[in-house]
Design a protein around this motif. Sequence first.
Motif, mmCIF file in Angstrom:
data_model
loop_
_atom_site.group_PDB
_atom_site.id
_atom_site.type_symbol
_atom_site.label_atom_id
_atom_site.label_comp_id
_atom_site.label_asym_id
_atom_site.label_seq_id
_atom_site.Cartn_x
_atom_site.Cartn_y
_atom_site.Cartn_z
ATOM 1 N N THR A 91 0.831 -1.214 0.000
ATOM 2 C CA THR A 91 0.000 0.000 0.000
ATOM 3 C C THR A 91 0.859 1.255 0.000
ATOM 4 O O THR A 91 0.490 2.270 -0.557
ATOM 5 C CB THR A 91 -0.900 0.020 1.265
ATOM 6 N N MET A 92 1.988 1.151 0.663
ATOM 7 C CA MET A 92 2.854 2.327 0.763
ATOM 8 C C MET A 92 4.185 2.021 0.106
ATOM 9 O O MET A 92 4.835 1.039 0.438
ATOM 10 C CB MET A 92 3.110 2.661 2.235
ATOM 11 N N SER A 93 4.544 2.847 -0.808
ATOM 12 C CA SER A 93 5.865 2.635 -1.420
ATOM 13 C C SER A 93 6.771 3.785 -1.012
ATOM 14 O O SER A 93 6.450 4.948 -1.225
ATOM 15 C CB SER A 93 5.739 2.544 -2.935
ATOM 16 N N PHE A 94 7.843 3.421 -0.369
ATOM 17 C CA PHE A 94 8.831 4.429 0.041
ATOM 18 C C PHE A 94 9.942 4.457 -0.997
ATOM 19 O O PHE A 94 10.390 3.404 -1.459
ATOM 20 C CB PHE A 94 9.412 4.071 1.419
ATOM 21 N N GLY A 95 10.372 5.653 -1.341
ATOM 22 C CA GLY A 95 11.476 5.786 -2.285
ATOM 23 C C GLY A 95 12.744 5.164 -1.729
ATOM 24 O O GLY A 95 12.872 4.977 -0.512
ATOM 25 N N LYS A 96 13.646 4.802 -2.623
ATOM 26 C CA LYS A 96 14.869 4.126 -2.166
ATOM 27 C C LYS A 96 15.742 5.077 -1.348
ATOM 28 O O LYS A 96 16.011 6.202 -1.746
ATOM 29 C CB LYS A 96 15.645 3.605 -3.387
ATOM 30 N N VAL A 97 16.139 4.591 -0.187
ATOM 31 C CA VAL A 97 17.068 5.367 0.644
ATOM 32 C C VAL A 97 18.471 4.859 0.324
ATOM 33 O O VAL A 97 18.829 3.740 0.693
ATOM 34 C CB VAL A 97 16.751 5.168 2.152
ATOM 35 N N GLU A 98 19.225 5.643 -0.395
ATOM 36 C CA GLU A 98 20.546 5.192 -0.849
ATOM 37 C C GLU A 98 21.518 5.060 0.329
ATOM 38 O O GLU A 98 22.247 4.090 0.433
ATOM 39 C CB GLU A 98 21.133 6.182 -1.872
ATOM 40 N N ASN A 99 21.505 6.068 1.193
ATOM 41 C CA ASN A 99 22.460 6.055 2.311
ATOM 42 C C ASN A 99 21.742 6.218 3.645
ATOM 43 O O ASN A 99 21.656 7.330 4.166
ATOM 44 C CB ASN A 99 23.466 7.205 2.148
ATOM 45 N N PRO A 100 21.219 5.110 4.171
ATOM 46 C CA PRO A 100 20.549 5.238 5.467
ATOM 47 C C PRO A 100 21.502 5.784 6.529
ATOM 48 O O PRO A 100 22.694 5.440 6.540
ATOM 49 C CB PRO A 100 20.104 3.812 5.795
ATOM 50 N N ALA A 101 20.968 6.629 7.399
ATOM 51 C CA ALA A 101 21.829 7.311 8.376
ATOM 52 C C ALA A 101 22.448 6.335 9.377
ATOM 53 O O ALA A 101 23.544 6.575 9.886
ATOM 54 C CB ALA A 101 21.016 8.370 9.102
ATOM 55 N N GLY A 102 21.757 5.239 9.666
ATOM 56 C CA GLY A 102 22.291 4.263 10.630
ATOM 57 C C GLY A 102 22.015 4.696 12.064
ATOM 58 O O GLY A 102 21.887 5.891 12.355
ATOM 59 N N LEU A 103 21.910 3.706 12.938
ATOM 60 C CA LEU A 103 21.585 4.018 14.345
ATOM 61 C C LEU A 103 22.669 4.874 15.004
ATOM 62 O O LEU A 103 22.386 5.665 15.898
ATOM 63 C CB LEU A 103 21.402 2.720 15.135
ATOM 64 N N GLU A 104 23.922 4.723 14.518
ATOM 65 C CA GLU A 104 25.010 5.520 15.099
ATOM 66 C C GLU A 104 24.698 7.005 15.029
ATOM 67 O O GLU A 104 25.028 7.765 15.935
ATOM 68 C CB GLU A 104 26.343 5.296 14.349
ATOM 69 N N SER A 105 24.023 7.401 13.938
ATOM 70 C CA SER A 105 23.757 8.834 13.767
ATOM 71 C C SER A 105 22.769 9.339 14.825
ATOM 72 O O SER A 105 22.740 10.522 15.127
ATOM 73 C CB SER A 105 23.191 9.105 12.374
ATOM 74 N N CYS A 106 21.965 8.430 15.366
ATOM 75 C CA CYS A 106 21.007 8.839 16.405
ATOM 76 C C CYS A 106 21.631 8.685 17.789
ATOM 77 O O CYS A 106 21.048 9.112 18.783
ATOM 78 C CB CYS A 106 19.752 7.974 16.365
ATOM 79 N N LEU A 107 22.760 8.016 17.873
ATOM 80 C CA LEU A 107 23.385 7.743 19.173
ATOM 81 C C LEU A 107 24.801 8.315 19.187
ATOM 82 O O LEU A 107 25.763 7.618 19.524
ATOM 83 C CB LEU A 107 23.402 6.223 19.435
ATOM 84 N N LYS A 108 24.867 9.573 18.799
ATOM 85 C CA LYS A 108 26.200 10.210 18.685
ATOM 86 C C LYS A 108 26.904 10.204 20.041
ATOM 87 O O LYS A 108 26.271 10.358 21.083
ATOM 88 C CB LYS A 108 26.025 11.648 18.224
ATOM 89 N N ASN A 109 28.184 10.019 20.011
ATOM 90 C CA ASN A 109 29.025 10.033 21.216
ATOM 91 C C ASN A 109 28.706 8.906 22.194
ATOM 92 O O ASN A 109 29.050 8.979 23.366
ATOM 93 C CB ASN A 109 28.927 11.371 21.966
ATOM 94 N N ARG A 110 27.990 7.896 21.738
ATOM 95 C CA ARG A 110 27.734 6.751 22.617
ATOM 96 C C ARG A 110 28.714 5.629 22.242
ATOM 97 O O ARG A 110 29.171 5.538 21.091
ATOM 98 C CB ARG A 110 26.294 6.231 22.494
ATOM 99 N N SER A 111 29.006 4.760 23.198
ATOM 100 C CA SER A 111 30.008 3.709 22.955
ATOM 101 C C SER A 111 29.471 2.666 21.975
ATOM 102 O O SER A 111 28.251 2.557 21.761
ATOM 103 C CB SER A 111 30.345 3.019 24.283
ATOM 104 N N SER A 112 30.399 1.879 21.434
ATOM 105 C CA SER A 112 29.974 0.847 20.476
ATOM 106 C C SER A 112 29.077 -0.184 21.171
ATOM 107 O O SER A 112 28.161 -0.739 20.561
ATOM 108 C CB SER A 112 31.190 0.172 19.852
ATOM 109 N N GLU A 113 29.318 -0.443 22.465
ATOM 110 C CA GLU A 113 28.477 -1.408 23.188
ATOM 111 C C GLU A 113 27.049 -0.871 23.329
ATOM 112 O O GLU A 113 26.075 -1.618 23.241
ATOM 113 C CB GLU A 113 29.030 -1.706 24.596
#
Length: 493
Positions: A383-405
Amino acid sequence: MEPTSPPPPPQLPAPPPPKSWSIYTRPEIIAKYRIHERVGSGAYSDVYKAHRLSDDLLVALKEVHDYQSAFREIEALRVLQNCPNVVVLHEYFWGEDEDAVLVLEFLRTDLAAVVRDGKKKGGIRGGEVKRWMMQILSGLDACHRNMVVHRDLKPGNLLISHDGILKLADFGQARILMEAGSIAVDEKNTPPPPPSGEQLYIHHGAPTTAVFNFERGNWGRKKHHRSSTLGEEEDSLAEMTSEYKSRDFLDEMEKETTNTRDGNVSGIATGTASEFGDDDFRSPYSYVVDDVDDYDDRPQEGCFTSCVGTRWFRAPELLYGSTDYGMEVDLWALGCIFAELLTLEPLFPGGSDIDQLGRIISVLGNLNEEVWPGCVNLPDYKTMSFGKVENPAGLESCLKNRSSEEVSLVRKLVCYDPSSRATAMELLHDVYFSMEPFPVPLWELHVPRSNSEHDVDSPGGWYDHKDGFDSDFDDFGPMHVTETGSGFSIRFP
Ligand SMILES: Nc1ncnc2c1ncn2[C@@H]1O[C@H](COP(=O)(O)OP(=O)(O)OP(=O)(O)O)[C@@H](O)[C@H]1O
């Protein structure tokens, strides 16, 4: 003539009890509790502070204005009795033509207040974050071990005692997926029969339901089949209602629920333009609706509604209209809560369901067979078609300055394929919790004073998104939404 002194001012009469707050006038409740002010309210409830007269115990009286919500909360809390990280239900009152009143342990604040305070103070110490997380995990593990899926996890539903014990609360949308082990129905602890012979109290516990019959003046037992299929659970309700038809209590309640349900409640599921506007017909903030499938005919049996929980914490399978989901919806919500504890900002603060999905996709990338085999079968996938996201931001971008763990912990929960999400028990053993800084002891936690002291001035906070942010296509941010004949097309610039 002697001057006469003026007559004493007339005594002002005592203010009448607030009329709309019927709880103050219910004899069976005021016989046992001294009721104070209202301390909270939700989509379906008002909550009051009270003291038990017999021992001065501080309690919360939750008056639930919706039958289904009350039924679910009582049932789930009875199954979860004795779980240290789940709110305690002391007893409940439920009579004909009256809202159910749940007597809960009183908890003074919640995790949303912890986040707000953390923001004011410039952060929450790593060891504190871990202790809060571990308590949430232990509460959720108890739910899932007992086959209870909460379906509305969010910081505001994680209540906290004055001494830092966090408890899962607000089980009004919870469902029990299958038989959860035998829970004794302790009839001694059931609420006393009210004076009128016209009321029913029901107490649930697997595998039986105790029903007090005021006509006969005794407790009866109904076999209660808890099962993974909703159909069987509803059969049990039907069984009870038919036995007590003459009294009409549950019948009426059920009719009411059925009449008020909105068959198109899953806006995304049907994908018509008007439904996006109706998306939040109860509240722009908390997405709470009836289980539309609960009372449908047999072809729907075993299905849940996709419209549960609060949007920001709603799993992608729900946003794509799934009615065949499981406990994993709680795990996604948990990931969003953990991310918020780490960054003090909501992870995906969607302004509408479609905006919610757009935000998720822009971070995780497009949902396709590669990341979640079988996703094309989700009811609204096409029902919903989303355009292709070529470069997803990734969870890291939402968790800036947080450790890899920390990023890894969130990633184990915030992933498309529900079967890939880590369980609460697995996470309790995650290496993150055995690394420095270690989880602090309870007494070192900063416990906010009260959850009623909302800081409306805090910039960008949880409450700032509460109003006026919904169903407005202008607020979608970086994406273009076009209505098509059969639904919507969303394109990212
Ligand atoms: N046990 C408790 N002790 C103290 N306050 C409570 C308790 N339970 C609920 N409250 C307060 O009442 C408010 C509403 O309660 P709750 O979230 O359980 O109701 P609801 O109608 O199911 O809400 P929602 O709209 O979030 O689904 C809470 O936000 C909290 O402030």
